[in-house]
Design a protein around this motif. Structure first.
Motif, mmCIF file in Angstrom:
data_model
loop_
_atom_site.group_PDB
_atom_site.id
_atom_site.type_symbol
_atom_site.label_atom_id
_atom_site.label_comp_id
_atom_site.label_asym_id
_atom_site.label_seq_id
_atom_site.Cartn_x
_atom_site.Cartn_y
_atom_site.Cartn_z
ATOM 1 N N ALA A 59 -11.438 72.726 2.873
ATOM 2 C CA ALA A 59 -9.961 72.992 2.865
ATOM 3 C C ALA A 59 -9.561 73.738 1.772
ATOM 4 N N VAL A 60 -8.939 74.760 2.428
ATOM 5 C CA VAL A 60 -8.448 76.109 1.186
ATOM 6 C C VAL A 60 -7.060 75.906 0.982
ATOM 7 N N ILE A 61 -6.243 75.596 -0.084
ATOM 8 C CA ILE A 61 -5.091 75.318 -0.479
ATOM 9 C C ILE A 61 -4.669 76.065 -1.814
ATOM 10 N N GLY A 62 -3.341 76.692 -1.573
ATOM 11 C CA GLY A 62 -2.893 77.531 -2.641
ATOM 12 C C GLY A 62 -1.633 77.974 -2.403
ATOM 13 N N PRO A 63 -0.856 78.019 -3.549
ATOM 14 C CA PRO A 63 0.532 78.588 -3.523
ATOM 15 C C PRO A 63 0.931 79.894 -2.674
ATOM 16 N N LEU A 64 1.947 79.985 -2.090
ATOM 17 C CA LEU A 64 2.351 81.160 -1.404
ATOM 18 C C LEU A 64 3.570 81.817 -2.077
ATOM 19 N N THR A 65 4.463 81.103 -2.841
ATOM 20 C CA THR A 65 5.417 81.414 -3.406
ATOM 21 C C THR A 65 5.174 82.598 -4.556
ATOM 22 N N PRO A 66 5.863 83.380 -4.623
ATOM 23 C CA PRO A 66 5.461 84.597 -5.613
ATOM 24 C C PRO A 66 5.607 83.936 -7.092
ATOM 25 N N GLY B 261 -6.515 77.666 -5.148
ATOM 26 C CA GLY B 261 -6.669 78.981 -5.838
ATOM 27 C C GLY B 261 -5.438 79.654 -5.444
ATOM 28 N N ASN B 262 -4.973 80.870 -5.784
ATOM 29 C CA ASN B 262 -3.925 81.649 -5.473
ATOM 30 C C ASN B 262 -4.367 82.267 -4.062
ATOM 31 N N LEU B 263 -3.343 81.900 -3.041
ATOM 32 C CA LEU B 263 -3.645 82.304 -1.866
ATOM 33 C C LEU B 263 -2.633 83.382 -1.206
ATOM 34 N N ALA B 264 -3.159 84.217 -0.135
ATOM 35 C CA ALA B 264 -2.505 84.985 0.399
ATOM 36 C C ALA B 264 -2.689 84.686 1.940
ATOM 37 N N VAL B 265 -1.533 85.012 2.718
ATOM 38 C CA VAL B 265 -1.839 84.853 4.305
ATOM 39 C C VAL B 265 -1.381 85.778 4.849
#
Length: 143
Positions: free
Chosen positions: A40-47, A122-126
């Protein structure tokens, strides 16, 4: 528990959800083509929100003496809740590109938990998310 010293890029199912006002993304990564050892890869997307915020939320909502494995389970169950129940889900994609940036935290579960062997945060980008989809959300609660 270990640190994530390299970035990871993938393409898989992605769930975008809000928790305590912050928008997070959750994706699945397979360690090999047999699709054994799901991650499972999870991270914040909010700048401007960094990945430790996720662990801070888990610590605030969990038991005071909880270890990293228990906190990782809490994090994973929040993403699973958004995927399965639709709780605070903003978007769900069957096949979307994503990138987990270097840094972050990895936890391996002793036994499979919620169909995952590992949690990588970690810090995630989608790919292709709009500013509205990742913007901070109003919330009555703060963790």
């Amino acid at each position: 528990m270990s640190s994530n010293d390299e970035s990871l890029t993938g393409r898989s199912r992605v769930t975008v959800f809000a928790m305590f006002g912050t928008v997070f993304g959750s994706a699945t990564h397979h360690l090999d083509e047999r699709r054994i050892g799901d991650v499972a890869v999870i991270g914040p997307l909010t700048p401007a929100v960094e990945w430790p915020r996720l662990w801070q939320m888990a610590r605030s909502c969990g038991r005071p003496a909880a270890k990293d494995t228990e906190l990782a389970q809490w994090i994973l169950i929040q993403a699973t809740r958004a995927f399965v129940c639709g709780s605070d889900r903003i978007a769900q994609f069957h096949d979307r590109g994503w990138k987990l940036k270097a840094g972050g935290k990895r936890v391996r579960f002793e036994t499979t938990y919620a169909n995952r062997d590992h949690l990588w945060t970690g810090n995630l980008a989608v790919d292709d998310l709009s500013p509205d989809q990742v913007a901070e959300r109003p919330s009555r609660y703060r963790a």
